[in-house]
Design an enzyme around this catalytic site. Structure first.
Site, PDB file in Angstrom:
ATOM      1  N   CYS A  80       3.303  -2.491  11.232  1.00 20.22           N
ATOM      2  CA  CYS A  80       3.549  -2.453   9.794  1.00 20.22           C
ATOM      3  C   CYS A  80       5.060  -2.513   9.587  1.00 20.22           C
ATOM      4  CB  CYS A  80       2.994  -1.151   9.231  1.00 20.22           C
ATOM      5  SG  CYS A  80       3.417  -0.850   7.504  1.00 20.22           S
TER       6      CYS A  80
ATOM      7  N   ASP B 145     -10.008  13.045 -14.206  1.00 23.45           N
ATOM      8  CA  ASP B 145     -11.431  13.100 -13.900  1.00 23.45           C
ATOM      9  C   ASP B 145     -11.933  14.444 -14.421  1.00 23.45           C
ATOM     10  OD1 ASP B 145     -13.940  12.491 -12.998  1.00 23.45           O
ATOM     11  OD2 ASP B 145     -13.390  12.194 -10.898  1.00 23.45           O
TER      12      ASP B 145
ATOM     13  N   CYS C  97       6.528  -1.418   6.565  1.00 23.27           N
ATOM     14  CA  CYS C  97       6.900  -0.620   5.390  1.00 23.27           C
ATOM     15  C   CYS C  97       8.146   0.211   5.739  1.00 23.27           C
ATOM     16  CB  CYS C  97       5.721   0.248   4.942  1.00 23.27           C
ATOM     17  SG  CYS C  97       5.531   1.794   5.843  1.00 23.27           S
TER      18      CYS C  97
ATOM     19  N   ASP D 209     -20.133  13.190 -15.897  1.00 20.36           N
ATOM     20  CA  ASP D 209     -21.325  12.443 -15.501  1.00 20.36           C
ATOM     21  C   ASP D 209     -22.057  13.171 -14.380  1.00 20.36           C
ATOM     22  OD1 ASP D 209     -18.850  11.855 -14.168  1.00 20.36           O
ATOM     23  OD2 ASP D 209     -19.846  10.248 -13.066  1.00 20.36           O
TER      24      ASP D 209
ATOM     25  N   CYS E  53       7.527   2.725   8.568  1.00 22.07           N
ATOM     26  CA  CYS E  53       7.312   2.177   9.908  1.00 22.07           C
ATOM     27  C   CYS E  53       8.543   1.428  10.419  1.00 22.07           C
ATOM     28  CB  CYS E  53       6.070   1.295   9.914  1.00 22.07           C
ATOM     29  SG  CYS E  53       4.615   2.213   9.414  1.00 22.07           S
TER      30      CYS E  53
END
Ligand code: GUN
Ligand code: ZN
Length: 644
Positions: free
Chosen positions: A274, A89, A276, A124, A279
């Site tokens: 969760c 960016d 994952c 921008d 977890c």
């Protein structure tokens, strides 16, 4: 470097984006890496999440002497120890938030190019939601000027040119149109972080839809700063392909645990909902007891696992055709999202969504709640019914809904049809279904519960009333006899079905063109369903068992070509492509000259040359605007072609 479509659902797409450091599958997430403070290193990201693209900030690298030198000397890939795709960016956001950043717009693009970024971003002007029209317009003009001035300096780097324009849909569309003319590679939608931070998802929908309507559809669209998994299904359904975010880290620093349907404070959890690796390894209490840095890192890892998992869910939903179901389910779990999904009914957004919605799907539409009946596919069905379906008689018999397909669930009625002077229509939860269309997508390929919500019931009633207009109506209930006055010439359900499907699928008048001779019907011996339809001995169309729609044969194509004038039903190809089409080769998008704007992905189409000479018949894989815009990939899969 090109972008190719591999799958679609709603206005969402599965794509392949080729870059100097490899091809990535979209939609995908670009985790934000802060080169000064790597909470999770790119190496660990690759190992845990198979991260193949990330985003970092060139301004942070530029303003730090050590980072700048290393990046210029060794390249940004070695600086970050990452071999995948790196997007950078430009510092727009920092300059917007901190105000005191002074950057040369061309210089920062050249810097991104010089450090070997795969995808750079112009400087921008960030448009705030509270900007006045004048402010938004001024920022947008500067953004377009900078894009124009920056593009000649990009070298081999791909360049992202963000769409700005605040909350003004016309400015967003205009900005998108003007940027689309430029040779930009990617279009982020900018200025949306404040909308997501304050859960203004309705405004977010307005902004994305307005930008998409002006953008060249062959360019990938990035939603700047979107990192909460909550927005992924909705944003993808509207046509966003890339997401970036530091949300995983920012939320973690705040002890917040992300879920696909919202956010929880880790201290409020007694269990972790969760599975994952994080977890599975730790309990809620384990994480609460961790010291500062360890807790932040642990939460950030979980947050990224959930984010990547949600993107896998989204990609699966596109591939399998249940993206709408996913969007509606997520909206049902979060009131802020619910309003934004209702906003998808806005007529201008509907038009945009409907134009990209495939003609049919390989799986049934499933009801999730009041939003379902307003899906573009079901609205399109009603519109086609109104404009393309001709009733046979002034009287209509209305039947209550039963199991699908309806024609098999009224055994007592079927023998009466041959002497019945009335049309028969089922009052179903998706609206009116004439008996003759009961096997056609989406009538048979939709699953509604026995009890639908009142809004759906009211909308189905409204559609039935609209369909019946001022015709005579008889409501028929099982067990009762039909009035004697209805005895008349009757109809043959097969003939009626063939006729009605052809008109609704190809347009009013198609049946008269296709079946003008002596009709012959070949049915499947096992299922008794219509297979092939002949007219004067020519095989004109075949009916697909899965969706009850026709595939066109050459004989049928000739008839439609004669009856419907250009551009109707046509995909016109360049002269260069003609020999390949005649050999039966796929029509690549780059050879498409123009396309009937009323065609939809999955439609049967006539392939013609520049002078409207019929070359063959095939299946359109893209929407008309995509077929005209894409430079890679197949636009039409030919079914039958005419040798010279
Ligand atoms: N990061 C978050 N929003 C924006 C934006 O509008 N422009 C740029 N360049 N970066 C962003
Ligand atoms: Zn987890």
């Amino acid at each position: 470097m090109a972008f190719e479509l591999k799958g679609r659902d709603a206005a969402g797409r599965l794509g392949l984006l080729a870059t100097p450091h490899g091809t990535i599958t979209t939609p995908t997430l670009l985790p934000v890496i802060n080169p000064n403070k790597m909470l999770i290193t790119p190496t660990e990201m690759r190992r845990r999440f198979h991260t193949d693209i990330l985003i970092t900030n060139s301004y942070i690298i530029f303003k730090d002497d050590r980072l700048r030198h290393t990046a210029l000397e060794n390249g940004v890939h070695r600086l970050l120890h990452f071999r995948g795709v790196i997007m950078t960016d430009s510092g727009t956001f920092q300059s917007h938030v901190y105000g005191d950043v002074h950057l040369d717009p061309i210089g920062i693009v050249e810097f991104q190019r010089d450090i070997g970024s795969d995808i750079g971003t112009i400087l921008d002007i960030f448009s705030e939601p509270h900007h006045t029209r004048t402010e938004a317009e001024a920022g947008m003009s500067t953004t377009i000027q900078r894009a124009t001035a920056s593009l000649p300096h990009k070298g081999t780097m791909m360049l992202a040119c963000p769409v700005q324009g605040g909350l003004y849909p016309d400015l967003r569309t205009r900005c998108a149109e003007e940027l689309s003319i430029l040779p930009a590679d990617i279009h982020p939608i900018g200025g949306v972080v404040p909308l997501m931070e304050t859960q203004r998802y309705t405004d977010l929908v307005t902004v994305i839809a307005a930008a998409k309507q002006g953008l060249n559809p062959s360019r990938p669209v990035h939603l700047f700063g979107a990192g909460h998994p909550l927005v992924f299904p909705l944003a993808v359904a509207l046509g966003c392909d890339l997401f970036d975010s530091s949300a995983y880290a920012k939320y973690a620093q705040d002890d917040r645990y992300l879920l696909p349907w919202g956010t929880e404070k880790i201290q409020d959890l007694t269990e972790l909902p969760c599975s994952c690796p994080i977890c599975t390894k730790y309990s809620a209490e384990d994480i609460q007891d961790m010291t500062g840095d360890a807790r932040v890192k642990t939460l950030a890892l979980h947050n990224l696992y959930v984010s990547y998992a949600e993107l896998r869910t989204v990609r699966t939903a596109i591939a399998e055709g249940w993206l709408w179901e996913l969007v509606e389910q997520r909206a049902a779990a979060n009131p802020a999202l619910a309003d934004s999904v209702r906003h998808l009914r806005d007529p201008s957004i509907q038009r945009f969504l409907e134009a990209h919605e495939p003609r049919s799907k390989t799986r049934a539409i499933r009801y999730t709640g009041p939003a379902t009946i307003f899906r573009p596919l079901l609205q399109r069905y009603q519109q086609h019914l109104m404009s393309r379906y001709d009733p046979l008689f002034p009287t209509t018999v209305v039947l209550p809904e039963r199991t699908k397909p309806f024609s098999s669930s009224y055994p007592a009625l079927l023998p009466l049809l041959s002497t019945l002077a009335a049309d028969v229509v089922v009052d179903s939860s998706l609206g009116p279904v004439p008996l003759a269309l009961d096997e056609m997508f989406p009538c048979a390929q939709s699953v509604f519960p026995d009890y639908v919500d009142t809004e759906t019931r009211e909308e189905a009633n409204r559609r039935l009333r609209e369909f019946l207009g001022s015709r005579d109506v008889i409501r028929w209930e099982t067990g009762k006899d039909l009035p004697k006055t209805l005895h008349g010439p009757g109809f043959d359900l097969d003939v009626r079905r063939i006729w009605a499907v052809a008109d609704v699928q190809f347009g009013h008048g198609a049946a008269a063109a296709l079946f003008q001779g002596k009709l012959g019907v070949i049915k499947s011996k096992s299922t008794h369903k219509i297979r092939n339809v002949m007219s004067d001995g020519d095989h004109v169309v075949s009916m697909r068992a899965a969706d009850g729609l026709f595939t066109l044969k050459l004989a049928g194509a000739h008839r439609l070509h004669a009856a419907f004038s250009a551009p109707l039903l046509r995909v016109s190809v360049c002269d260069d492509a003609v020999p390949f089409v005649r050999e039966g080769k796929s029509v690549f998008a780059k050879f498409v000259r123009s396309c009937d704007p009323d065609l939809r992905p999955g439609d049967e189409c006539l392939i013609v040359d520049e002078r409207d000479v019929l070359l063959g018949v095939g299946r359109l894989l893209l929407s008309p605007d995509e077929a005209a815009a894409f430079s890679v990939g197949v636009a039409v899969k030919p079914r039958e072609t005419l040798p010279k």
